[in-house]
Design a protein around this motif. Structure first.
Motif, PDB file in Angstrom:
ATOM      1  N   LEU A   6     -24.034  30.728 -31.030  1.00 17.05           N
ATOM      2  CA  LEU A   6     -23.107  29.604 -31.022  1.00 17.05           C
ATOM      3  C   LEU A   6     -22.438  29.515 -32.389  1.00 17.05           C
ATOM      4  O   LEU A   6     -23.110  29.438 -33.419  1.00 17.05           O
ATOM      5  CB  LEU A   6     -23.860  28.305 -30.721  1.00 17.05           C
ATOM      6  N   VAL A   7     -21.126  29.528 -32.409  1.00 15.63           N
ATOM      7  CA  VAL A   7     -20.361  29.406 -33.649  1.00 15.63           C
ATOM      8  C   VAL A   7     -19.619  28.075 -33.627  1.00 15.63           C
ATOM      9  O   VAL A   7     -18.786  27.845 -32.741  1.00 15.63           O
ATOM     10  CB  VAL A   7     -19.356  30.572 -33.812  1.00 15.63           C
ATOM     11  N   VAL A   8     -19.939  27.206 -34.570  1.00 13.33           N
ATOM     12  CA  VAL A   8     -19.276  25.900 -34.669  1.00 13.33           C
ATOM     13  C   VAL A   8     -18.414  25.940 -35.917  1.00 13.33           C
ATOM     14  O   VAL A   8     -18.919  25.890 -37.050  1.00 13.33           O
ATOM     15  CB  VAL A   8     -20.307  24.755 -34.755  1.00 13.33           C
ATOM     16  N   GLU A   9     -17.109  26.059 -35.740  1.00 14.55           N
ATOM     17  CA  GLU A   9     -16.197  26.275 -36.868  1.00 14.55           C
ATOM     18  C   GLU A   9     -14.780  25.879 -36.469  1.00 14.55           C
ATOM     19  O   GLU A   9     -14.259  26.368 -35.457  1.00 14.55           O
ATOM     20  CB  GLU A   9     -16.245  27.744 -37.284  1.00 14.55           C
ATOM     21  N   LEU A  41     -20.294  21.072 -24.934  1.00 15.43           N
ATOM     22  CA  LEU A  41     -20.862  22.380 -24.606  1.00 15.43           C
ATOM     23  C   LEU A  41     -22.381  22.305 -24.421  1.00 15.43           C
ATOM     24  O   LEU A  41     -22.938  22.866 -23.477  1.00 15.43           O
ATOM     25  CB  LEU A  41     -20.524  23.375 -25.722  1.00 15.43           C
ATOM     26  N   LEU A  42     -23.060  21.560 -25.313  1.00 14.18           N
ATOM     27  CA  LEU A  42     -24.521  21.510 -25.282  1.00 14.18           C
ATOM     28  C   LEU A  42     -25.071  20.623 -24.168  1.00 14.18           C
ATOM     29  O   LEU A  42     -26.283  20.616 -23.938  1.00 14.18           O
ATOM     30  CB  LEU A  42     -25.063  21.051 -26.634  1.00 14.18           C
ATOM     31  N   PHE A  49     -29.614  31.590 -28.970  1.00 14.00           N
ATOM     32  CA  PHE A  49     -30.622  32.225 -29.822  1.00 14.00           C
ATOM     33  C   PHE A  49     -30.475  31.757 -31.267  1.00 14.00           C
ATOM     34  O   PHE A  49     -31.468  31.626 -31.999  1.00 14.00           O
ATOM     35  CB  PHE A  49     -30.467  33.746 -29.734  1.00 14.00           C
ATOM     36  N   ALA A  50     -29.253  31.524 -31.698  1.00 11.84           N
ATOM     37  CA  ALA A  50     -28.973  31.073 -33.060  1.00 11.84           C
ATOM     38  C   ALA A  50     -27.589  30.443 -33.092  1.00 11.84           C
ATOM     39  O   ALA A  50     -26.795  30.599 -32.153  1.00 11.84           O
ATOM     40  CB  ALA A  50     -29.051  32.229 -34.048  1.00 11.84           C
ATOM     41  N   PHE A  67     -27.170  18.325 -37.420  1.00  6.56           N
ATOM     42  CA  PHE A  67     -28.248  17.550 -36.809  1.00  6.56           C
ATOM     43  C   PHE A  67     -28.227  17.695 -35.287  1.00  6.56           C
ATOM     44  O   PHE A  67     -29.263  17.787 -34.643  1.00  6.56           O
ATOM     45  CB  PHE A  67     -28.130  16.069 -37.197  1.00  6.56           C
ATOM     46  N   HIS A  68     -27.029  17.731 -34.703  1.00  3.06           N
ATOM     47  CA  HIS A  68     -26.917  17.824 -33.257  1.00  3.06           C
ATOM     48  C   HIS A  68     -27.435  19.169 -32.758  1.00  3.06           C
ATOM     49  O   HIS A  68     -28.138  19.238 -31.732  1.00  3.06           O
ATOM     50  CB  HIS A  68     -25.455  17.632 -32.834  1.00  3.06           C
ATOM     51  N   VAL A  69     -27.136  20.229 -33.483  1.00  2.00           N
ATOM     52  CA  VAL A  69     -27.629  21.558 -33.102  1.00  2.00           C
ATOM     53  C   VAL A  69     -29.146  21.629 -33.247  1.00  2.00           C
ATOM     54  O   VAL A  69     -29.853  22.151 -32.374  1.00  2.00           O
ATOM     55  CB  VAL A  69     -26.946  22.653 -33.949  1.00  2.00           C
ATOM     56  N   LEU A  70     -29.679  21.086 -34.341  1.00  2.00           N
ATOM     57  CA  LEU A  70     -31.129  21.103 -34.561  1.00  2.00           C
ATOM     58  C   LEU A  70     -31.864  20.288 -33.508  1.00  2.00           C
ATOM     59  O   LEU A  70     -32.989  20.628 -33.112  1.00  2.00           O
ATOM     60  CB  LEU A  70     -31.450  20.580 -35.957  1.00  2.00           C
ATOM     61  N   GLU A  71     -31.261  19.206 -33.048  1.00  2.00           N
ATOM     62  CA  GLU A  71     -31.878  18.388 -31.998  1.00  2.00           C
ATOM     63  C   GLU A  71     -32.062  19.176 -30.709  1.00  2.00           C
ATOM     64  O   GLU A  71     -32.928  18.856 -29.891  1.00  2.00           O
ATOM     65  CB  GLU A  71     -31.028  17.151 -31.732  1.00  2.00           C
TER      66      GLU A  71
END
Length: 421
Positions: A6-9, A41-42, A49-50, A67-71
């Motif tokens: 996942l690329v968040v940019e 998306l989530l 995987f990362a 924080f949203h990705v880590l959750e």
């Protein structure tokens, strides 16, 4: 789980660069250009995987996306275009894989290494040795973010036992102050079994003595950390030492391997045979050393060019890989190969040779719109109780030369009975 990245940019040019990096490593890349797009998306996709996450997005300027990705329990690598002490401290407090600043091209080379490590680090066993359960857990937690295979024990004696049981361990991280065997004594014991090109050791200690690091290094450790250490420094030192070990392994592999066929080369084959020869003599199997040569290889090169000759060598090498266990298969040079066949009897071994010659004759392929096939000549010698590496190679070579003198496309096996043993 697929290797989904996942690329968040929000910067499309940077997102494209990261997508290219991920794709080159085999990741399947999904891009979210905003925090809103990420959240949407989530909702339905969690199998990442990362992720690489930009610290500041137009609709999430203060790290909310991280924080949203880590959750969602996705390992996170943070990309940031700005850095100050407050941001630095915040990032160090988060359970992220790593962070990097988008300053120059070097940052993206580093990202490539981190993403590659996330895919391959599970192949590396890491042993953490510390009598403090809390410290052990802390160090293991840091390493788990990088996908290493982890083992942890409370003292040096158990560390040596774990090392004997798990040959995949390539890195030991050890405290100095432990009951019984301390860290430096453990390093000394390990170095009696493993040289530094085989296994990396990193020591640490909470005692602030100027000589402590030197004692560790002189005892055989590769690196040293002073407790309490910064997670960022810890990762950098582990990263560098693992890469050093991998570079050494790559150099050794290049030195031991034939570049074209990926089989052992002549030197490495004879080294392996010499190292294990005494074991082979007493392992209740019959062993047959054979030389193999591609018939009329010069004619193949003249007719099909060197690319055709290379194709024949690669095809024969692949056949040997399917038929014979490593490390006893090698390209000796040119169109000559050498293998050690092991079986329950000499009859079985000769049957294997017949199968190899038949399988080689059955290989055919098209090159330059012409059909290509080839045959092989084999000469070999049986290992017996009085064999040495030198005599076995000599007898196999003599049988091989006899087969060549008969015009090739045949098999000659040296008969030890003729010499009366």
């Amino acid at each position: 789980m697929m290797n989904n990245l996942l690329v968040v940019e929000d910067n499309k040019a940077i997102a494209s660069v990261i997508e290219h990096i991920g794709g080159s490593l085999g990741y399947r890349v999904t891009i979210a250009y905003s925090f809103a797009e990420l959240k949407s998306l989530l909702v339905s996709h969690h199998d990442f995987f990362a992720a690489t996450v930009d610290y500041s997005l137009p609709d999430a300027v203060d790290g909310q996306a991280i924080f949203h990705v880590l959750e969602h329990n996705i390992p996170c690598i943070v990309m940031t275009g700005k850095m100050n002490n407050a941001i630095h401290q915040k990032l160090l407090s988060l359970p992220i894989v790593d962070y990097l600043t988008k300053e120059n091209s070097q940052a993206y080379h580093y990202l490539l290494r981190v993403l590659h490590g996330q895919l391959t680090n599970h192949e590396i066993g890491v042993l953490v040795v510390d009598d403090s359960l809390s410290v052990r857990s802390y160090v293991c937690n840091l390493l788990s973010r990088r996908n290493f295979t982890l083992y942890d024990v409370p003292d040096g004696t158990k560390a040596l036992n774990a090392l004997a049981m798990h040959p995949e361990i390539k890195l030991i991280i050890t405290d100095q102050e432990m009951p019984g065997m301390n860290g430096i004594e453990l390093v000394q014991a390990v170095r009696k079994q493993f040289v530094d090109r085989e296994l990396v050791i990193v020591g640490y200690s909470g005692i602030d003595k100027p000589y402590q690091s030197a004692r560790f290094i002189k005892s055989g450790a590769d690196d040293y950390l002073q407790k309490p250490f910064c997670p960022e420094e810890f990762y950098c030192r582990v990263f560098k030492n693992i890469e050093k070990l991998q570079y050494i392994e790559e150099i050794k592999m290049a030195a031991d391997m034939d570049y074209l066929t990926s089989l052992s080369n002549r030197r490495h084959f004879i080294e392996q045979l010499t190292e294990h020869f005494d074991e082979l003599l007493v392992n209740n199997l019959e062993h047959l050393l054979i030389f193999i040569h591609v018939d009329d290889f010069k004619g193949i090169n003249e007719t099909f060019g060197h690319s055709g000759g290379d194709k024949v060598l690669v095809e024969l090498a692949e056949l040997l890989k399917k038929s014979i266990e490593p490390p006893y298969r090698a390209r000796f040079g040119g169109a000559e190969f050498c293998c050690l066949i092991s079986g329950s009897s000499l009859v079985k071994n000769r049957e294997m040779v017949d199968k190899l010659t038949q399988a080689a004759s059955a290989l055919s392929f098209t090159l330059k719109e012409r059909d290509m096939c080839f045959k092989i000549t084999v000469g070999g010698a049986q290992m017996y109780e009085k064999s040495t590496v030198k005599t076995l190679l000599s007898q196999a070579d003599a049988a091989f030369q006899k087969a060549l003198s008969q015009g090739g496309n045949c098999t000659v096996i040296h008969d030890v009975q003729e010499e009366g043993r």
